[in-house]
Design a protein around this motif. Structure first.
Motif, PDB file in Angstrom:
ATOM      1  N   UNK A 243       0.843  -1.192   0.000  1.00 38.57           N
ATOM      2  CA  UNK A 243       0.000   0.000   0.000  1.00 38.57           C
ATOM      3  C   UNK A 243       0.871   1.233   0.000  1.00 38.57           C
ATOM      4  N   UNK A 244       0.508   2.199  -0.824  1.00 39.15           N
ATOM      5  CA  UNK A 244       1.169   3.492  -0.786  1.00 39.15           C
ATOM      6  C   UNK A 244       0.221   4.451  -0.072  1.00 39.15           C
ATOM      7  N   UNK A 245       0.737   5.187   0.905  1.00 41.72           N
ATOM      8  CA  UNK A 245      -0.123   6.125   1.638  1.00 41.72           C
ATOM      9  C   UNK A 245       0.505   7.508   1.674  1.00 41.72           C
ATOM     10  N   UNK A 246      -0.338   8.525   1.612  1.00 42.11           N
ATOM     11  CA  UNK A 246       0.158   9.901   1.682  1.00 42.11           C
ATOM     12  C   UNK A 246       0.586  10.232   3.101  1.00 42.11           C
ATOM     13  N   UNK A 247       1.651  11.006   3.226  1.00 44.55           N
ATOM     14  CA  UNK A 247       2.019  11.556   4.524  1.00 44.55           C
ATOM     15  C   UNK A 247       1.804  13.066   4.451  1.00 44.55           C
ATOM     16  N   UNK A 248       0.687  13.503   5.009  1.00 46.89           N
ATOM     17  CA  UNK A 248       0.310  14.908   4.877  1.00 46.89           C
ATOM     18  C   UNK A 248       1.010  15.734   5.959  1.00 46.89           C
ATOM     19  N   UNK A 249       1.755  16.736   5.511  1.00 42.05           N
ATOM     20  CA  UNK A 249       2.554  17.568   6.413  1.00 42.05           C
ATOM     21  C   UNK A 249       2.299  19.037   6.121  1.00 42.05           C
ATOM     22  N   UNK A 250       2.725  19.914   7.023  1.00 42.34           N
ATOM     23  CA  UNK A 250       2.542  21.358   6.819  1.00 42.34           C
ATOM     24  C   UNK A 250       2.974  21.795   5.420  1.00 42.34           C
ATOM     25  N   UNK A 251       4.158  21.281   5.008  1.00 38.77           N
ATOM     26  CA  UNK A 251       4.750  21.744   3.745  1.00 38.77           C
ATOM     27  C   UNK A 251       4.003  21.272   2.509  1.00 38.77           C
ATOM     28  N   UNK A 252       3.217  20.192   2.636  1.00 36.37           N
ATOM     29  CA  UNK A 252       2.666  19.613   1.409  1.00 36.37           C
ATOM     30  C   UNK A 252       1.148  19.491   1.413  1.00 36.37           C
ATOM     31  N   UNK A 253       0.485  19.975   2.469  1.00 41.61           N
ATOM     32  CA  UNK A 253      -0.943  19.668   2.601  1.00 41.61           C
ATOM     33  C   UNK A 253      -1.750  20.212   1.425  1.00 41.61           C
ATOM     34  N   UNK A 255      -0.743  20.616  -1.694  1.00 41.01           N
ATOM     35  CA  UNK A 255      -0.500  19.730  -2.839  1.00 41.01           C
ATOM     36  C   UNK A 255      -1.230  18.396  -2.664  1.00 41.01           C
ATOM     37  N   UNK A 256      -1.445  18.013  -1.407  1.00 37.74           N
ATOM     38  CA  UNK A 256      -2.106  16.739  -1.136  1.00 37.74           C
ATOM     39  C   UNK A 256      -3.630  16.883  -1.101  1.00 37.74           C
ATOM     40  N   UNK A 257      -4.101  18.081  -1.347  1.00 35.25           N
ATOM     41  CA  UNK A 257      -5.538  18.266  -1.454  1.00 35.25           C
ATOM     42  C   UNK A 257      -6.226  18.657  -0.148  1.00 35.25           C
ATOM     43  N   UNK A 258      -5.483  19.236   0.758  1.00 33.65           N
ATOM     44  CA  UNK A 258      -6.082  19.788   1.979  1.00 33.65           C
ATOM     45  C   UNK A 258      -5.824  21.298   1.951  1.00 33.65           C
ATOM     46  N   UNK A 259      -6.889  22.085   1.815  1.00 33.86           N
ATOM     47  CA  UNK A 259      -6.711  23.532   1.708  1.00 33.86           C
ATOM     48  C   UNK A 259      -6.299  24.120   3.050  1.00 33.86           C
ATOM     49  N   UNK A 260      -5.903  25.394   2.983  1.00 30.31           N
ATOM     50  CA  UNK A 260      -5.427  26.061   4.191  1.00 30.31           C
ATOM     51  C   UNK A 260      -6.444  26.014   5.326  1.00 30.31           C
ATOM     52  N   UNK A 261      -7.731  26.096   4.941  1.00 27.79           N
ATOM     53  CA  UNK A 261      -8.777  26.064   5.975  1.00 27.79           C
ATOM     54  C   UNK A 261      -9.109  24.631   6.409  1.00 27.79           C
ATOM     55  N   UNK A 318       7.928  12.974  -5.665  1.00 27.19           N
ATOM     56  CA  UNK A 318       7.976  13.945  -4.557  1.00 27.19           C
ATOM     57  C   UNK A 318       8.877  15.116  -4.922  1.00 27.19           C
ATOM     58  N   UNK A 319      10.015  14.813  -5.545  1.00 24.35           N
ATOM     59  CA  UNK A 319      10.930  15.897  -5.941  1.00 24.35           C
ATOM     60  C   UNK A 319      10.267  16.829  -6.949  1.00 24.35           C
ATOM     61  N   UNK A 320       9.557  16.227  -7.926  1.00 19.01           N
ATOM     62  CA  UNK A 320       8.892  17.058  -8.930  1.00 19.01           C
ATOM     63  C   UNK A 320       7.866  17.968  -8.286  1.00 19.01           C
ATOM     64  N   UNK A 321       7.265  17.483  -7.209  1.00 17.67           N
ATOM     65  CA  UNK A 321       6.210  18.256  -6.547  1.00 17.67           C
ATOM     66  C   UNK A 321       6.775  19.263  -5.544  1.00 17.67           C
ATOM     67  N   UNK A 322       8.086  19.244  -5.353  1.00 14.16           N
ATOM     68  CA  UNK A 322       8.694  20.236  -4.472  1.00 14.16           C
ATOM     69  C   UNK A 322       9.212  19.704  -3.139  1.00 14.16           C
ATOM     70  N   UNK A 323       9.110  18.394  -2.924  1.00 14.10           N
ATOM     71  CA  UNK A 323       9.632  17.815  -1.676  1.00 14.10           C
ATOM     72  C   UNK A 323      11.113  17.480  -1.794  1.00 14.10           C
TER      73      UNK A 323
END
Ligand code: TRP
Length: 460
Positions: A243-253, A255-261, A318-323
């Protein structure tokens, strides 16, 4: 030192309870049958444990890129103990790895008050020249100085965000009175270990760090920190597959589909999951089950052997996305050779070890005085035999001076049966050590003035 809970990388005490260390810190044992062209340290069980070495073995098998990172403390003199890591580095180099050598001049400055200019001189004239003599190939070796590589120092800062004082307390036993040089040094070392994966130093690829067990705390720290930076985790599934799972963090939220609010953005998430799917499909997996809402993708057809290729391609994304897109380092661990006096080897006690430039007579004096596993009288020795597990001369043949396994076994058999006497064992050791040291000194002469060939452009 080991106090039951911790290993102290700065202590000159060493624990030799390797089984307990292996269990306590979750190391894996080395399986000799999986090692291609094993060297004497592999064959004799001296390299005994690892973390994630399978990833490197896989790269070797598939002839894919991998790197090796090692570091040296430019203080004191190089002795036999230090040569063990270089033997391992050489082996990895022969299997196709590229080599990066960190001169820990900042660490030496901070923890041992060695000036940078002194550190440079010691690194080149004492260590690098011996690495060359031991057979490291300059073509795929890059030696750099911590003080001259800003990327390493920058990483020390950015990686520092992912740890805290409590973790340092747990790993190193630090307290309120700990000198901050000892807080900085592991972070710079984490920078050393990670930076070969940066684009300008070879790019994304697995990195292995061969060390003595005393350096494992730094590897545990670095692996923990790096895992925390990763945007995608790859884990075995209970029902089989991965299984591949997202690790949602301050820096990438975002891009991962969680808006600021904090709101879920379906479109952004679907888009990301599609890009992940493409990365996975390119590896040849057809059955892929994405769950955008959960942020997971199941790959039932993948096996544990696919973890590293899956990770690598997702780190690329991840690198392409800025990580940062970095892999936790792999590592191998070697046992320590006993000191010649029977307790630990230490540069500050010359009688406990043989230095790379010891004269033959210095070496002979040390071997003659070395701790012996022989019996107290010849009659007893003939009757009971000698104890190789205590005999320093035998162990130095085993670790360093006798490359031929059959010959070594013969020596062991004859000693244990009482046929070979303790003095004779020492003579064999001195004979082999003599040619070993002479050969090394000849090679050092050949390399004199040419250490620069090993230096990276930023080290010149
Ligand atoms: N701390 C190591 C020592 O005391 C030297 C070192 C610095 C090192 N950076 C490293 C070792 C990276 C291995 C990997 O010898």
């Amino acid at each position: 030192m080991i106090d039951g809970r911790r290993i102290d990388p700065w202590s000159s005490e060493q624990s030799t309870d390797y089984d307990r260390i292996t269990n306590q810190f979750g190391l894996d044992s080395i399986e000799l049958s999986k090692i291609p062209n094993p060297n004497i340290l592999h064959r004799r069980g001296i390299i005994f444990a690892h973390r994630d070495l399978d990833i490197i073995l896989n790269s070797i098998k598939k002839k894919e890129k991998f790197g090796v990172l090692t570091g040296l403390m430019p203080s004191g003199k190089m002795h036999l103990g230090h040569s063990m890591v270089i033997e391992q580095v050489k082996w990895f180099q022969e299997q196709g790895g590229d080599i990066t050598v960190a001169v820990a001049d900042l660490e030496a400055l901070a923890t041992r008050s060695t000036s940078l200019s002194k550190g440079r001189e010691v690194a080149i004239n004492e260590y690098i020249i011996n690495y060359a003599a031991l057979g490291l190939d300059p073509k795929s070796t890059n030696v750099y100085f911590q003080s001259k590589r800003p990327e390493v120092q920058r990483l020390a800062f950015t990686l520092g965000r992912r740890t805290n004082i409590s973790e340092f307390e747990a790993i190193y036993g630090f307290g309120g009175d700990t000198n901050l040089a000892h807080v900085q040094a592991p972070l710079v070392q984490a920078g050393d270990i990670v930076h070969p994966q940066l684009e300008q130093f070879g790019g994304l690829r697995p990195i292995v760090v061969p060390v003595g067990i005393d350096q494992d705390p730094h590897l545990r720290l670095t692996r923990g920190i790096v895992s925390k930076t990763n945007w995608f985790n790859v884990k075995p599934r209970k029902q089989g597959g991965l299984t591949v799972a997202l690790s949602i963090q301050d820096d990438n939220s975002e891009i991962m589909g969680i808006s600021e609010d904090g709101k879920f953005n379906r479109e952004v998430r679907n888009n990301l999951i599609d890009r992940m799917k493409n990365s996975i499909i390119k590896l040849g997996f057809a059955d892929i089950f994405p769950n955008p809402k959960h942020g997971t993708i199941d790959v039932p057809g993948a096996s544990n052997n696919d973890i590293s290729s899956l990770k690598l391609s997702l780190l690329q994304l991840e690198r392409k996305l800025g990580g940062m897109g970095i892999m936790p380092p792999c590592s191998t661990y070697h046992r320590f050779a006993v000191g010649m006096t029977g307790d630990k080897m230490s540069s500050s006690k010359p009688e406990t070890t043989i230095f790379m430039d010891d004269s033959i007579s210095q070496m002979e004096k040390k071997v003659k005085r070395a701790y012996s596993g022989g019996q107290s009288t010849i009659e007893e020795h003939r009757r009971l035999g000698g104890d190789c597990s205590k005999d320093v001369a035998f162990q130095y043949l085993q670790y360093f001076f006798e490359a031929d396994d059959n010959h070594l076994n013969e020596i062991q058999r004859d000693y244990e049966s009482g046929k070979l006497l303790a003095g004779e064992m020492k003579n064999i050791c001195m004979e082999n050590a003599t040619s070993w040291l002479n050969d090394l000194s000849e090679k050092r002469d050949e390399w004199a003035g040419r250490a620069e060939e090993f230096l990276a452009p930023d080290a010149l």
